[in-house]
Design a protein around this motif. Structure first.
Motif, mmCIF file in Angstrom:
data_model
loop_
_atom_site.group_PDB
_atom_site.id
_atom_site.type_symbol
_atom_site.label_atom_id
_atom_site.label_comp_id
_atom_site.label_asym_id
_atom_site.label_seq_id
_atom_site.Cartn_x
_atom_site.Cartn_y
_atom_site.Cartn_z
ATOM 1 N N ALA A 79 0.835 -1.201 0.000
ATOM 2 C CA ALA A 79 0.000 0.000 0.000
ATOM 3 C C ALA A 79 0.870 1.252 0.000
ATOM 4 O O ALA A 79 0.566 2.227 -0.686
ATOM 5 N N ALA A 80 1.970 1.228 0.775
ATOM 6 C CA ALA A 80 2.863 2.397 0.810
ATOM 7 C C ALA A 80 3.489 2.620 -0.561
ATOM 8 O O ALA A 80 3.757 3.746 -0.962
ATOM 9 N N LEU A 81 3.727 1.541 -1.287
ATOM 10 C CA LEU A 81 4.355 1.646 -2.594
ATOM 11 C C LEU A 81 3.388 2.214 -3.621
ATOM 12 O O LEU A 81 3.797 2.842 -4.589
ATOM 13 N N ARG A 82 2.088 1.998 -3.402
ATOM 14 C CA ARG A 82 1.112 2.356 -4.422
ATOM 15 C C ARG A 82 0.461 3.710 -4.199
ATOM 16 O O ARG A 82 -0.062 4.296 -5.139
ATOM 17 N N THR A 83 0.449 4.194 -2.955
ATOM 18 C CA THR A 83 -0.331 5.411 -2.703
ATOM 19 C C THR A 83 0.302 6.624 -3.394
ATOM 20 O O THR A 83 1.529 6.758 -3.415
ATOM 21 N N LEU A 128 10.758 -4.690 0.099
ATOM 22 C CA LEU A 128 9.562 -3.883 -0.110
ATOM 23 C C LEU A 128 9.716 -2.511 0.546
ATOM 24 O O LEU A 128 9.401 -1.474 -0.053
ATOM 25 N N SER A 129 10.244 -2.504 1.792
ATOM 26 C CA SER A 129 10.398 -1.207 2.457
ATOM 27 C C SER A 129 11.477 -0.387 1.747
ATOM 28 O O SER A 129 11.361 0.837 1.633
ATOM 29 N N ALA A 130 12.506 -1.064 1.236
ATOM 30 C CA ALA A 130 13.513 -0.337 0.454
ATOM 31 C C ALA A 130 12.858 0.278 -0.770
ATOM 32 O O ALA A 130 13.152 1.423 -1.132
ATOM 33 N N ALA A 131 11.926 -0.455 -1.374
ATOM 34 C CA ALA A 131 11.280 0.056 -2.588
ATOM 35 C C ALA A 131 10.526 1.337 -2.302
ATOM 36 O O ALA A 131 10.642 2.322 -3.029
ATOM 37 N N TYR A 132 9.736 1.365 -1.202
ATOM 38 C CA TYR A 132 8.969 2.610 -1.003
ATOM 39 C C TYR A 132 9.818 3.760 -0.531
ATOM 40 O O TYR A 132 9.503 4.912 -0.811
ATOM 41 N N VAL A 133 10.910 3.489 0.173
ATOM 42 C CA VAL A 133 11.792 4.604 0.539
ATOM 43 C C VAL A 133 12.512 5.121 -0.704
ATOM 44 O O VAL A 133 12.578 6.329 -0.939
ATOM 45 N N LYS A 142 0.197 17.872 -1.833
ATOM 46 C CA LYS A 142 0.125 16.714 -0.961
ATOM 47 C C LYS A 142 0.629 15.460 -1.647
ATOM 48 O O LYS A 142 0.888 14.458 -1.007
ATOM 49 N N ARG A 143 0.754 15.513 -2.984
ATOM 50 C CA ARG A 143 1.111 14.298 -3.710
ATOM 51 C C ARG A 143 2.610 14.079 -3.660
ATOM 52 O O ARG A 143 3.397 14.991 -3.442
ATOM 53 N N LEU A 144 2.994 12.826 -3.875
ATOM 54 C CA LEU A 144 4.413 12.493 -3.873
ATOM 55 C C LEU A 144 5.142 13.216 -4.998
ATOM 56 O O LEU A 144 6.328 13.540 -4.881
ATOM 57 N N VAL A 172 3.845 7.583 4.263
ATOM 58 C CA VAL A 172 4.496 7.424 5.572
ATOM 59 C C VAL A 172 3.570 6.702 6.545
ATOM 60 O O VAL A 172 3.999 5.864 7.343
ATOM 61 N N ALA A 173 2.259 7.004 6.459
ATOM 62 C CA ALA A 173 1.308 6.366 7.371
ATOM 63 C C ALA A 173 1.223 4.862 7.099
ATOM 64 O O ALA A 173 1.201 4.056 8.033
ATOM 65 N N TYR A 174 1.167 4.480 5.808
ATOM 66 C CA TYR A 174 1.149 3.050 5.493
ATOM 67 C C TYR A 174 2.440 2.379 5.943
ATOM 68 O O TYR A 174 2.444 1.217 6.337
#
Lengths: 472, 311
Positions: free
Chosen positions: A280-284, A413-418, A349-351, A291-293
């Motif tokens: 979810a963090a990767l897709r939002t 996965l966490s590396a991917a979203y960071v 607000k968007r990435l 950050v919340a996900y």
């Protein structure tokens, strides 16, 4: 000393309500003094062992008992220091971000609730602390104005439902054993249908309040809607309160058979949270939701460590659990402050607004990347320390390849979203122009906890020893 | 036999009122049924020999919550009806509730019928607590830390509600209501004072007295009487925080006055002064609870100028 830690934020909050003009100053003052006292408490507890008080001087059982062991005192130190940091950030930005005057007394009362919760060893008193925490958190979320009312209301209703489940469980236990003190209850504990039902009910309520998967759905909306300093406090500290009670219940009360039965469920929930929260963090598309996900995902590590601790009874998992909590609190505070600062300055607000942020706001981006390193678990950060303890524990158990594999996957996965954010920030072709000249002080304040989480490794030896022997 | 009949009727009535309140399409009807439910609940507590709870339930569940719900309804744009839910939408929560209830009831059947060992300890220590009513002793002496934190929770509820309160609609008072509220006010004050004083030896105490006082104040406020009662007023704020402030200050004083040869313990009252201390705390707690609840029901919006000047 414990009394000072409880009374100062309370009296401070009352004075702030009476004289709102001096509120920022008072918040800073109480947080600073409390940090010093907490530091003293940590050193005293590590020298002389845990401190216990029976409140109001009544015999054990009748009185509410408070206990400051090394874990509680560390968590109190973390709370007060983060409170001080967030208050500094709020002072540095409140003119720009139009933070409501309500923030100051509410955050002080939040600190009171957390401190009381870390110290309490009484089931009903813990319920009161939970209630205090929940209502303060909801009031803080609703500070962002109209757009936050719906997530805040959802948060309030779910939080109340969670509290009621917990309270019902407490009532059942009180009916069965007639005591509320956790250590007294542990002596009489019997594994039967009644105690199992009470435990399940309390676990349900606490998992809902701690946003553990699959009861996490309220968290991203609520944390993303709150103002940046509030989200930092909520993500770093508030969700850890119910988690602490959950650990107290399962580690101190539950019988071995009950714990063994529940352990796979916790491990499964933890892994699912890591996997689905990470995806979810990767897709939002929104920065704060990301950050919340990530909070949902990272809480999965703590749940997993709890499940493994219940299953194998290996002290390394207890160390891993609390190291995750400490490292995540520092890293997430840095992430939320950095992202909040960047989105406020770059105006969006968007990435996508973070495009080229490494050029326009290098300091805040650095803070995010450094904190992200700990979320991934890059050595030598606090997150790495926790993950290392977890892996070592699994390795010592032998034949846990599935868990090891899962941990590798969720780390990637966490590396991917960071790195999704970092890569965007280094895309310097057409950077998003800041709306105004970036402020320096708030960016430094976001960097501080990120540096602190890497500095945790300097104290890895005493931390590991303390948390391993404590483990609640 | 007749009591058994009464109890059965009461239980059935409670279930019926709860269901009717939940399934009612009109929110106004739902609130009225809920108030009736609160009254029946108070009766049920009285039947269970818990007069303290019965008083609190009658005052809060039936009285103040109803007023809160109505004042919330009055602020809605139109009289909204709850959206009709489809059957699957109703089925899932219902299954969940039934399953959970079944599990809890099955577990509760195993409850042992022995009284808590703490009851004997509490009875033995009652003479040292300064009051003769066990509930008051538990609330303000044995477990006073819980009560202090509960007062903070009440304050937090007010702080959370203040910034989101919508603008008040101008309402004209009804002359009959005005004279009736004026007639009621002194009696409410008298009754609240009695409840507060009685709390030391029989059911009653700060919470019930505070709620009663709040009910009187709400009636007066709705008739445009106590116009000074607003959050912007410094003295009202002082009144709201007075309950907690006096509690903490008395506890600090007691801590400071502890003789050197005795261990100083947080929130421990000297046995000789305990009765007086508890009454002092209760008086201010009553005033604070009354003003907090009144502000919650009246729920004026946070004035904008105050917010900007105070940041």
């Amino acid at each position: 000393m414990m009394v000072l830690l409880l009374v100062l934020p309370l009296l401070g909050a009352l004075l702030m309500l009476l004289w709102p003009k001096v509120a920022p100053l008072l918040t800073l003052l109480t947080a600073a003094v409390c940090s010093l006292v907490a530091l003293q408490l940590v050193s005293r507890v590590s020298e002389q062992g845990s401190l216990q008080i029976l409140l109001a001087g009544w015999p054990s059982g009748l009185a509410i008992s408070l206990e400051a062991n090394s874990l509680s005192s560390l968590l109190i130190l973390l709370t007060t220091v983060l409170q001080l940091l967030v208050a500094l950030y709020a002072v540095a930005t409140y003119r720009r971000d139009k933070l409501g005057a309500g923030f100051w007394p509410l955050s002080s009362l939040l600190q009171l609730g957390l401190t009381a919760l870390w110290l309490s060893r009484d089931l009903f008193n813990l319920y009161v602390c939970l209630e205090l925490l929940g209502i303060a958190a909801v009031a803080l979320v609703s500070l962002s104005g109209d757009k936050a009312i719906k997530p805040a209301l959802n948060y309030l209703l779910l939080s109340l439902f969670g509290s009621l489940c917990y309270l019902l469980g407490v009532a059942m236990l009180y009916g069965a054993y007639g005591v509320l003190d956790i250590s007294a209850l542990a002596l009489q504990w019997q594994a039967n249908l009644l105690s199992s039902a009470a435990l399940v009910l309390m676990t349900l309520g606490l998992m809902l309040k701690a946003a553990l998967w699959p009861l996490h759905a309220w968290l991203p909306a609520a944390h993303a809607a709150a103002p940046a300093p509030v989200s930092a406090l909520l993500s770093a500290l508030v969700v850890k309160g119910p988690l602490f009670i959950l650990c107290l219940l399962w580690l101190q009360l539950a019988a071995t058979t009950q714990a063994q039965a529940m352990a796979p469920l916790f491990s499964f929930c933890g892994l699912a949270a890591l996997l689905l929260g990470g995806i979810a963090a990767l897709r939002t598309p929104l920065a704060k939701n990301m950050v919340a996900y990530s909070t949902v995902a990272q809480l999965g590590y703590a749940t997993l460590a709890l499940g493994l601790l219940l299953q194998f009874n290996q002290p390394l998992f207890a160390a891993a659990l609390w190291l995750f909590v400490l490292a995540h609190a520092l890293a997430k505070a840095a992430c939320f402050l950095a992202i909040g600062e960047m989105t406020a300055t770059l105006g969006g607000k968007r990435l996508n607004t973070l495009k080229g942020a490494s050029q326009t706001m290098p300091l805040a981006m650095f803070a995010f990347a450094v904190a992200g390193g700990s979320l991934i678990g890059l050595p030598p950060s606090g997150g790495f320390l926790a993950k290392w303890a977890l892996l070592q524990g699994l390795w010592l158990q032998g034949d846990q390849l599935l868990y090891l594999l899962a941990i590798v996957v969720v780390t990637l996965l966490s590396a991917a979203y960071v790195f999704r954010v970092v890569a965007l920030a280094f895309d310097r072709a057409k950077p998003v122009k800041p709306d105004f000249a970036p402020h320096i002080v708030p960016q430094w304040l976001a960097l501080l906890p990120a540096l602190a989480v890497w500095a945790m490794t300097l104290y890895s030896e005493p931390l590991l020893r303390l948390l391993k022997q404590e483990g609640l | 036999m007749s009591l058994l009949l009464f109890d059965t009727a009461l239980c059935l009535l409670l279930l019926a009122l709860a269901l009717a309140s939940m399934l009612s399409r009109q929110l106004v009807n739902a609130v009225m049924l809920y108030i009736a439910f609160g009254l029946m609940m108070a009766l049920a507590w009285a039947r269970l020999a818990a007069p303290d709870l019965a008083l609190a339930e009658a005052a809060i569940g039936a009285g103040l919550t109803g007023a809160l719900c109505f004042s919330a309804l009055a602020r809605q744009q139109l009289d909204i009806t709850a959206a009709a839910l489809s059957w699957p939408q109703r089925l899932w929560p219902a299954t969940f509730v039934v399953l959970m209830l079944g599990g809890i009831l099955a577990a509760l059947l195993q409850l042992p019928s022995v009284a808590s060992p703490l009851v004997a300890v509490a009875q033995a220590e009652l003479i040292n607590s300064g009051v003769s009513h066990p509930v008051t002793a538990v609330l303000l002496n044995f477990r006073s830390w819980d009560t202090l934190l509960e007062l903070v929770v009440l304050l937090l509820a007010l702080l959370g509600a203040l910034p989101v309160a919508p603008a008040e609609k101008s309402a004209t008072s009804w002359s009959l209501g005005l004279s009736w509220s004026r007639l009621l006010a002194p009696m409410v004050i008298l009754l609240a004072g009695y409840l507060l004083w009685a709390g030391a030896s029989q059911p009653g105490g700060a919470f019930q007295a505070g709620v009663l006082l709040a009910a009187g104040a709400v009636v007066l406020r709705l008739n445009q009487q106590l116009n000074w009662l607003s959050w912007c007023n410094f003295w009202v704020r002082l009144l709201v925080v007075a309950g907690i402030a006096v509690f903490v200050l008395v506890a600090l004083l007691a801590l400071w006055l502890t003789p050197a040869n005795v261990d100083a313990v947080w929130l421990s009252w000297p046995p000789l002064l305990a009765g007086g201390i508890i009454l002092l705390i209760e008086v201010f707690a009553t005033l604070a609870i009354a003003s907090t609840l009144t502000l919650l029901v009246v729920g004026e919006p946070a004035p904008q100028h105050n917010r900007t000047e105070s940041v």
